[in-house]
Motif scaffolding. Structure first.
Motif, PDB file in Angstrom:
ATOM      1  N   LYS A  31    -102.577 -57.862  40.027  1.00 20.19           N
ATOM      2  CA  LYS A  31    -101.829 -56.732  40.585  1.00 20.19           C
ATOM      3  C   LYS A  31    -101.427 -55.848  39.418  1.00 20.19           C
ATOM      4  CE  LYS A  31     -97.939 -55.860  43.703  1.00 20.19           C
ATOM      5  NZ  LYS A  31     -96.857 -56.534  44.471  1.00 20.19           N
ATOM      6  N   ILE A  32    -101.849 -54.580  39.482  1.00 22.57           N
ATOM      7  CA  ILE A  32    -101.549 -53.657  38.388  1.00 22.57           C
ATOM      8  C   ILE A  32    -100.730 -52.486  38.902  1.00 22.57           C
ATOM      9  CG2 ILE A  32    -103.561 -54.263  37.007  1.00 22.57           C
ATOM     10  CD1 ILE A  32    -104.923 -51.733  38.077  1.00 22.57           C
ATOM     11  N   GLY A  33     -99.962 -51.918  38.019  1.00 13.46           N
ATOM     12  CA  GLY A  33     -99.228 -50.699  38.306  1.00 13.46           C
ATOM     13  C   GLY A  33     -99.779 -49.589  37.431  1.00 13.46           C
ATOM     14  N   ILE A  34     -99.888 -48.413  38.006  1.00 13.84           N
ATOM     15  CA  ILE A  34    -100.450 -47.275  37.272  1.00 13.84           C
ATOM     16  C   ILE A  34     -99.459 -46.126  37.309  1.00 13.84           C
ATOM     17  CG2 ILE A  34    -102.342 -45.598  37.151  1.00 13.84           C
ATOM     18  CD1 ILE A  34    -104.013 -47.732  38.737  1.00 13.84           C
ATOM     19  N   GLU A  35     -99.125 -45.627  36.149  1.00 15.90           N
ATOM     20  CA  GLU A  35     -98.324 -44.407  36.057  1.00 15.90           C
ATOM     21  C   GLU A  35     -99.204 -43.350  35.416  1.00 15.90           C
ATOM     22  OE1 GLU A  35     -94.354 -44.537  34.533  1.00 15.90           O
ATOM     23  OE2 GLU A  35     -94.042 -46.564  35.319  1.00 15.90           O
ATOM     24  N   ALA A  36     -99.380 -42.255  36.149  1.00 19.41           N
ATOM     25  CA  ALA A  36    -100.228 -41.171  35.659  1.00 19.41           C
ATOM     26  C   ALA A  36     -99.656 -39.849  36.141  1.00 19.41           C
ATOM     27  CB  ALA A  36    -101.662 -41.349  36.179  1.00 19.41           C
ATOM     28  N   PRO A  37     -99.953 -38.767  35.451  1.00 13.37           N
ATOM     29  CA  PRO A  37     -99.529 -37.454  35.927  1.00 13.37           C
ATOM     30  C   PRO A  37    -100.107 -37.183  37.322  1.00 13.37           C
ATOM     31  CG  PRO A  37    -100.421 -37.303  33.704  1.00 13.37           C
ATOM     32  CD  PRO A  37    -100.693 -38.688  34.196  1.00 13.37           C
ATOM     33  N   GLN A  38     -99.402 -36.393  38.132  1.00 10.07           N
ATOM     34  CA  GLN A  38     -99.869 -36.101  39.488  1.00 10.07           C
ATOM     35  C   GLN A  38    -101.197 -35.369  39.497  1.00 10.07           C
ATOM     36  OE1 GLN A  38     -96.720 -34.123  41.573  1.00 10.07           O
ATOM     37  NE2 GLN A  38     -95.720 -36.059  42.092  1.00 10.07           N
ATOM     38  N   THR A  39    -101.553 -34.766  38.378  1.00  2.96           N
ATOM     39  CA  THR A  39    -102.818 -34.038  38.313  1.00  2.96           C
ATOM     40  C   THR A  39    -104.010 -34.970  38.143  1.00  2.96           C
ATOM     41  OG1 THR A  39    -102.513 -33.757  35.924  1.00  2.96           O
ATOM     42  CG2 THR A  39    -101.769 -31.957  37.353  1.00  2.96           C
ATOM     43  N   VAL A  40    -103.741 -36.246  37.888  1.00  3.62           N
ATOM     44  CA  VAL A  40    -104.820 -37.232  37.712  1.00  3.62           C
ATOM     45  C   VAL A  40    -104.995 -38.000  39.017  1.00  3.62           C
ATOM     46  CG1 VAL A  40    -105.548 -39.298  36.456  1.00  3.62           C
ATOM     47  CG2 VAL A  40    -104.344 -37.464  35.249  1.00  3.62           C
ATOM     48  N   SER A  41    -106.195 -37.972  39.557  1.00  2.00           N
ATOM     49  CA  SER A  41    -106.492 -38.724  40.772  1.00  2.00           C
ATOM     50  C   SER A  41    -106.748 -40.178  40.408  1.00  2.00           C
ATOM     51  CB  SER A  41    -107.726 -38.151  41.469  1.00  2.00           C
ATOM     52  OG  SER A  41    -107.517 -36.805  41.813  1.00  2.00           O
ATOM     53  N   VAL A  42    -106.169 -41.084  41.193  1.00  2.00           N
ATOM     54  CA  VAL A  42    -106.364 -42.519  40.967  1.00  2.00           C
ATOM     55  C   VAL A  42    -106.868 -43.123  42.269  1.00  2.00           C
ATOM     56  CG1 VAL A  42    -105.256 -44.700  40.351  1.00  2.00           C
ATOM     57  CG2 VAL A  42    -104.507 -42.567  39.259  1.00  2.00           C
ATOM     58  N   TYR A  43    -108.029 -43.765  42.225  1.00  2.00           N
ATOM     59  CA  TYR A  43    -108.630 -44.380  43.402  1.00  2.00           C
ATOM     60  C   TYR A  43    -109.134 -45.768  43.055  1.00  2.00           C
ATOM     61  CZ  TYR A  43    -109.110 -39.496  44.930  1.00  2.00           C
ATOM     62  OH  TYR A  43    -108.884 -38.192  45.257  1.00  2.00           O
ATOM     63  N   ARG A  44    -109.205 -46.636  44.069  1.00  2.00           N
ATOM     64  CA  ARG A  44    -110.000 -47.859  43.898  1.00  2.00           C
ATOM     65  C   ARG A  44    -111.449 -47.392  43.765  1.00  2.00           C
ATOM     66  NH1 ARG A  44    -106.659 -49.802  48.532  1.00  2.00           N
ATOM     67  NH2 ARG A  44    -105.215 -51.323  47.664  1.00  2.00           N
ATOM     68  N   LYS A  45    -112.241 -48.130  42.991  1.00  2.00           N
ATOM     69  CA  LYS A  45    -113.608 -47.676  42.722  1.00  2.00           C
ATOM     70  C   LYS A  45    -114.415 -47.491  43.995  1.00  2.00           C
ATOM     71  CE  LYS A  45    -117.737 -48.511  40.000  1.00  2.00           C
ATOM     72  NZ  LYS A  45    -118.391 -49.353  39.001  1.00  2.00           N
ATOM     73  N   GLU A  46    -114.293 -48.411  44.961  1.00  2.77           N
ATOM     74  CA  GLU A  46    -115.084 -48.304  46.183  1.00  2.77           C
ATOM     75  C   GLU A  46    -114.693 -47.057  46.983  1.00  2.77           C
ATOM     76  OE1 GLU A  46    -113.130 -50.839  45.332  1.00  2.77           O
ATOM     77  OE2 GLU A  46    -111.791 -51.404  46.969  1.00  2.77           O
ATOM     78  N   ILE A  47    -113.427 -46.661  46.931  1.00  5.34           N
ATOM     79  CA  ILE A  47    -112.989 -45.444  47.615  1.00  5.34           C
ATOM     80  C   ILE A  47    -113.540 -44.219  46.880  1.00  5.34           C
ATOM     81  CG2 ILE A  47    -110.985 -44.055  48.291  1.00  5.34           C
ATOM     82  CD1 ILE A  47    -111.318 -46.689  49.877  1.00  5.34           C
ATOM     83  N   TYR A  48    -113.478 -44.242  45.555  1.00  4.17           N
ATOM     84  CA  TYR A  48    -114.003 -43.131  44.757  1.00  4.17           C
ATOM     85  C   TYR A  48    -115.493 -42.916  45.031  1.00  4.17           C
ATOM     86  CZ  TYR A  48    -115.441 -40.419  40.705  1.00  4.17           C
ATOM     87  OH  TYR A  48    -115.976 -39.449  39.900  1.00  4.17           O
ATOM     88  N   GLU A  49    -116.247 -44.012  45.071  1.00  4.50           N
ATOM     89  CA  GLU A  49    -117.689 -43.902  45.332  1.00  4.50           C
ATOM     90  C   GLU A  49    -117.967 -43.371  46.735  1.00  4.50           C
ATOM     91  OE1 GLU A  49    -119.281 -47.341  42.255  1.00  4.50           O
ATOM     92  OE2 GLU A  49    -118.962 -47.884  44.345  1.00  4.50           O
ATOM     93  N   ALA A  50    -117.165 -43.785  47.724  1.00  6.55           N
ATOM     94  CA  ALA A  50    -117.343 -43.280  49.089  1.00  6.55           C
ATOM     95  C   ALA A  50    -117.060 -41.778  49.148  1.00  6.55           C
ATOM     96  CB  ALA A  50    -116.419 -44.042  50.048  1.00  6.55           C
ATOM     97  N   ILE A  51    -116.044 -41.331  48.451  1.00  6.07           N
ATOM     98  CA  ILE A  51    -115.717 -39.903  48.409  1.00  6.07           C
ATOM     99  C   ILE A  51    -116.865 -39.128  47.770  1.00  6.07           C
ATOM    100  CG2 ILE A  51    -114.204 -38.182  47.331  1.00  6.07           C
ATOM    101  CD1 ILE A  51    -111.917 -40.257  47.674  1.00  6.07           C
ATOM    102  N   GLN A  52    -117.398 -39.644  46.664  1.00  2.08           N
ATOM    103  CA  GLN A  52    -118.511 -38.970  45.988  1.00  2.08           C
ATOM    104  C   GLN A  52    -119.726 -38.876  46.902  1.00  2.08           C
ATOM    105  OE1 GLN A  52    -118.297 -37.465  42.902  1.00  2.08           O
ATOM    106  NE2 GLN A  52    -116.151 -37.959  43.244  1.00  2.08           N
ATOM    107  N   THR A  53    -120.028 -39.948  47.629  1.00  6.98           N
ATOM    108  CA  THR A  53    -121.171 -39.956  48.548  1.00  6.98           C
ATOM    109  C   THR A  53    -120.968 -38.923  49.651  1.00  6.98           C
ATOM    110  OG1 THR A  53    -121.617 -42.276  48.090  1.00  6.98           O
ATOM    111  CG2 THR A  53    -122.497 -41.389  50.152  1.00  6.98           C
ATOM    112  N   GLU A  54    -119.767 -38.881  50.232  1.00  7.56           N
ATOM    113  CA  GLU A  54    -119.487 -37.904  51.285  1.00  7.56           C
ATOM    114  C   GLU A  54    -119.563 -36.479  50.759  1.00  7.56           C
ATOM    115  OE1 GLU A  54    -116.074 -38.572  53.725  1.00  7.56           O
ATOM    116  OE2 GLU A  54    -116.500 -40.707  53.902  1.00  7.56           O
TER     117      GLU A  54
END
Length: 84
Positions: A31-54
């Motif tokens: 279990k990880i926590g991520i703190e990033a600026p709001q301008t940075v998109s953070v996705y699970r890899k499988e979600i990112y790949e699905a978005i790219q495919t769509e």
């Protein structure tokens, strides 16, 4: 690929604004926590790949529509020229 070992509660930094912290480890899951600026998109890899495919499929669909529209426009112009 950079491989780092971290213990629960420890973090790694990516650049100046992204922190990834190990929150817990249970069995084969981390279990990880991520703190990033709001301008940075953070996705699970499988979600990112699905978005790219769509997005790719949508782009290809738009290209087909544009070609079809151009063909119709060309036929319309040719028909108008033939009437004159």
């Amino acid at each position: 690929m950079l491989v780092l070992r971290r213990k629960v509660g420890e973090s790694i930094m990516i650049g100046e604004g992204i922190e990834i912290k190990v929150i817990a480890v249970q069995g084969d899951q981390v279990k990880i926590g991520i703190e990033a600026p709001q301008t940075v998109s953070v996705y699970r890899k499988e979600i990112y790949e699905a978005i790219q495919t769509e997005n790719l499929q949508a782009k290809e669909g738009m290209e087909k529509i544009n070609v079809d529209q151009l063909k119709k426009l060309g036929l319309s112009i040719a028909a108008q020229k033939n009437k004159k």
